[in-house]
Design an enzyme around this catalytic site. Structure first.
Site, PDB file in Angstrom:
ATOM      1  N   CYS A 285       0.855  -1.191   0.000  1.00  0.00           N
ATOM      2  CA  CYS A 285       0.000   0.000   0.000  1.00  0.00           C
ATOM      3  C   CYS A 285       0.892   1.242   0.000  1.00  0.00           C
ATOM      4  O   CYS A 285       0.637   2.230  -0.679  1.00  0.00           O
ATOM      5  CB  CYS A 285      -0.883   0.047   1.239  1.00  0.00           C
TER       6      CYS A 285
ATOM      7  N   CYS B 141      -7.659  -1.996  -4.511  1.00  0.00           N
ATOM      8  CA  CYS B 141      -6.236  -1.663  -4.386  1.00  0.00           C
ATOM      9  C   CYS B 141      -5.404  -2.938  -4.439  1.00  0.00           C
ATOM     10  O   CYS B 141      -4.389  -3.001  -5.123  1.00  0.00           O
ATOM     11  CB  CYS B 141      -5.958  -0.924  -3.076  1.00  0.00           C
TER      12      CYS B 141
END
Lengths: 268, 221, 155, 103
Positions: free
Chosen positions: A177, A229
């Site tokens: 991330c 994501c």
């Protein structure tokens, strides 16, 4: 990917126009966004979610009105800005969606696999009850300040685990991330990336989900945002309402503490 | 084609993972240990356990992808990129050893094909298949040509890359190495290891080489 | 949040309501007017659409006002409002020059309605949008270019 | 079954501002499914509005109206407590009516 390309396409044109039109262009795009913000189709999801909350459903023919989102059974107002949190009955830290899965299974008797089978909606023929419930419940925290509890050891544990997941590089591309979300003024193509390591970045990102995505014609939740994501990170699929998602959500939500909650919003 | 390529990459990961267990601290400094341990808890291990229970195979995106090789594991502990010199040097040496030069000694392909690869980001996601011809998605992070205004800034601008550097043997080999395994040069940067992990084929890498180095390429216009 | 939400009727099946609707033609969509408009929706060019609407040569008028941003980030959703300052406005129509079927919508201004309407439309690419107003039997129009950064028809 | 509309109607100086959000796919007929097949058009064709039972607006829509459409218009001579009914029908014959009281 297709979506990433589309986003890139938007961004591409954005620049071309920005360079030709200057300030006036930015003003017009701002005007466009304002014109859209006045009426948000997410309200349709909110209305449907409120109905679903009150409807008697499932083998037990019960509504969700006794569901405890952390502030006591049936208390919805302000519940979302204090999630994720520890729940004694399940012995777990839960985010809103994980908690809703518990309520639907326990109160209404609907099997878990039926609840999580299709959590993300796709058009009017495959609507998501979860997205609607979340749209309504989050709307009941609008204008309130994020205040995620961190008193229980499990809450602290999930926060720390979430932090590790945020920095966990893996997959075919070595992405975490943090690869995209830990620097200021970073972009993929021309799409701005929030720096989730700063208070301001974390608040602005967290307090504006769920959102009605104009490009998808659907309300998408934080759960969906993280799921997508991970897809773009080339990771395997995170389970819906799984502990990994809850942990990451704990980390992001806590970092947004003090921010005014604004969702459901409208995004491209 | 793609499927065959996948195996060497997975094999490499498996080896690396095996390597991890042999040296749990991985040579990481005290700072890294502090970031992952507090109050007697190994948060990194706790996170791995949670991830193993939460992620699942979907299509080509198999669950083993959350398992880390040495580089991924060590780099995860330095999110700010402030890797201690000796740690970086060790990682870089190991990554450099993975770089394979083209079998036929030819480095430059077709820059037109390279431009398409740079523009495309498809591949390796659970929405792709083993047959999907992956792209490099270079524009996501780099400026390359002057014409393409939609470029990201996670990586440095590569505009005029070849014009500035020329095509000396050293430049050609360095560029090939960067594409094959960028972690050999400054460990823990953000760039995927396109050759080492089998993300792009050798032919695709040659096309990207041409995009960067060919004087006729839009990168050098 | 909003009290009106609770006042929504449960379904379209309320019989009294359906009777009321039938009274002004909703459940019988094939009125002459509807038929005429339906033909215009099929037109592939603005001029054919205008013919279909019986408005071959509308006069440009400053009293027809288009309110929209000059640029839309996403062609799937382009807000466009049209206002007519012409007395006895009977209907307001919206066309998009470069859409495969230019006619986007037509609005009958019935007793009591102000001659202005706002909606959101899809645009495949940057294009002129045309507001057409029928007032006292005559046709008037205004034109405005809207730039699109992402098309809304194919995606 | 189609979801309820979201209707807001507020009055100022005798003019009611009516804003309607409708849940509908508004499929353009221009898009293709993953297999490359054209997805047939599916859209609202007519929307009508009444104020206390009297028709005040009638809209004819093609496939170029956005998904989950918004419709905004104004009605003169309205006062709080008046009833607005909005009804739509689509090209598959699906239909829905909702009402609200002007605030």
């Amino acid at each position: 990917m297709r979506r990433m390309l589309l986003a890139a396409a938007i961004a591409a044109c954005g620049t071309a126009l920005a360079q030709s039109g200057g300030d006036n262009t930015m003003r017009e795009i701002e005007r466009y966004r304002e014109a859209l913000a006045a009426d948000n189709p997410a309200e349709l999801w909110e209305a449907r979610g409120e109905d679903l909350w009150k409807q008697k459903r499932g083998p037990r023919n019960a509504s969700l009105e006794q569901c405890d989102l952390g502030l006591g059974p049936g208390k919805v107002k302000g519940a979302y800005v204090q999630l994720p949190r520890f729940f004694a009955d399940t012995g777990k830290v839960q985010d809103l969606e994980s908690r809703l899965v518990s309520c639907v299974t326990q109160l209404q008797g609907i099997p878990r696999e039926d609840v999580v089978r299709q959590p993300f909606g796709a058009g009017s023929e495959r609507k998501s009850d979860m997205e609607s419930l979340v749209a309504w419940i989050t709307s009941e925290s609008r204008g309130m300040k994020m205040a995620v509890p961190m008193a229980h050891p499990e809450e602290k544990r999930m926060y720390e685990v979430g932090r590790q997941i945020f920095f966990h590089r893996g997959g075919t591309h070595d992405f975490a991330c943090a690869t995209c979300h830990s620097g200021d003024d970073k972009r993929i193509r021309l799409q701005d990336l929030p720096n989730l390591m700063t208070k301001d970045g974390a608040q602005r990102a967290y307090t504006t989900w769920p959102a009605y995505r104009v490009s998808q014609g659907e309300v998408r939740t934080m759960q969906h945002r993280l799921w997508d994501c991970f897809r773009q990170q080339r990771f395997p699929e995170p389970g819906y309402a799984s502990d990994a998602i809850t942990a990451l959500t704990s980390f992001l939500a806590k970092n947004a503490d003090g921010g005014e909650y604004k969702a459901p919003t409208q995004k491209r | 084609m793609k499927k065959m390529l996948l195996y060497p990459a997975l094999f490499a990961v498996t080896l690396a993972v095996a390597g991890c267990t042999a040296s749990p601290a991985g040579g990481a400094g005290d700072a890294a240990a502090a970031a992952t341990r507090s109050g007697g808890t190994d948060w990194r291990q706790a996170a791995l356990d949670v991830m193993r229970g939460s992620f699942r195979d979907r299509g080509i995106a198999t669950k083993d992808r959350i398992e880390q090789d040495d580089l991924q594991r060590v780099c995860s502990q330095y999110p700010d990129g402030d890797v201690p010199k000796e740690v970086a040097a060790r990682l870089e040496k190991a990554q450099e050893a993975t770089i394979r030069q083209p079998a036929d000694g030819e480095y430059l392909g077709d820059w037109r094909a390279g431009e398409r690869i740079a523009q495309t980001g498809v591949g390796w996601q659970w929405t792709d298949t083993a047959q999907t011809v992956a792209g490099g998605n270079c524009y996501a992070c780099h400026q390359l040509s002057k014409a393409e205004l939609s470029f990201g800034n996670l990586g440095p601008s590569l505009y005029n890359y070849g014009k500035v550097r020329g095509q000396s043997d050293a430049v050609v080999k360095y560029t090939w190495g960067r594409l094959w395994n960028s972690q050999a040069y400054n460990a823990c940067n953000n760039m995927p290891r396109f050759g080492h992990k089998g993300l792009l084929t050798e032919a695709q890498l040659k096309d990207l080489m041409a995009l960067l180095l060919d004087p006729a390429s839009p990168v050098n216009q | 949040m909003n009290p009106t939400r609770r006042q929504t009727l449960q379904a379209a099946g309320g019989t009294g309501l359906m009777a009321a609707l039938a009274a002004f033609g909703l459940s019988v969509p094939v009125t002459a007017r509807a038929q005429g408009v339906a033909g215009a929706f099929q037109a592939k060019s603005v001029s054919d659409a205008l013919k279909g609407l019986g408005a071959a040569a509308p006069a440009e008028s400053k009293d027809v006002v288009i309110n929209s941003p000059d640029i839309a980030e996403n062609g799937a959703v382009v807000p466009v409002a049209i206002k007519s300052n012409i007395p006895k406005t009977e209907s307001i129509m919206l066309l998009v020059d470069k859409n495969p079927q230019p006619l986007a919508g037509a609005y009958d201004v019935l007793a009591g309605m102000e001659p202005e309407v706002s909606s959101r439309i899809k645009m495949g690419q940057s294009s002129d949008v045309i507001a057409l107003v029928k007032a006292d039997g005559k046709y008037y129009m205004a034109k405005k270019e809207i730039k699109i950064t992402l098309g809304g028809c194919g995606g | 079954m189609a979801d309820p509309m979201k209707i807001r109607a507020t009055v100022k100086d005798g003019v009611a501002d009516v804003r309607v959000l409708i849940a509908h796919e508004m499929e353009s007929g221009q898009r293709r499914d993953p297999a490359g097949k054209l997805i047939p058009a599916w859209h609202i064709t007519e929307v009508t509005a009444t104020l206390n039972g009297q028709p005040v607006m009638k809209a004819y829509w093609g496939p170029a109206i956005s998904k989950n459409p918004l419709l905004q218009f104004k009605v003169k001579g309205a006062k709080p407590g008046d009833k607005i009914v909005i009804s739509w029908v689509d090209n598959k014959g699906d239909k829905r009516s909702d009402e609200t009281t002007i605030a």
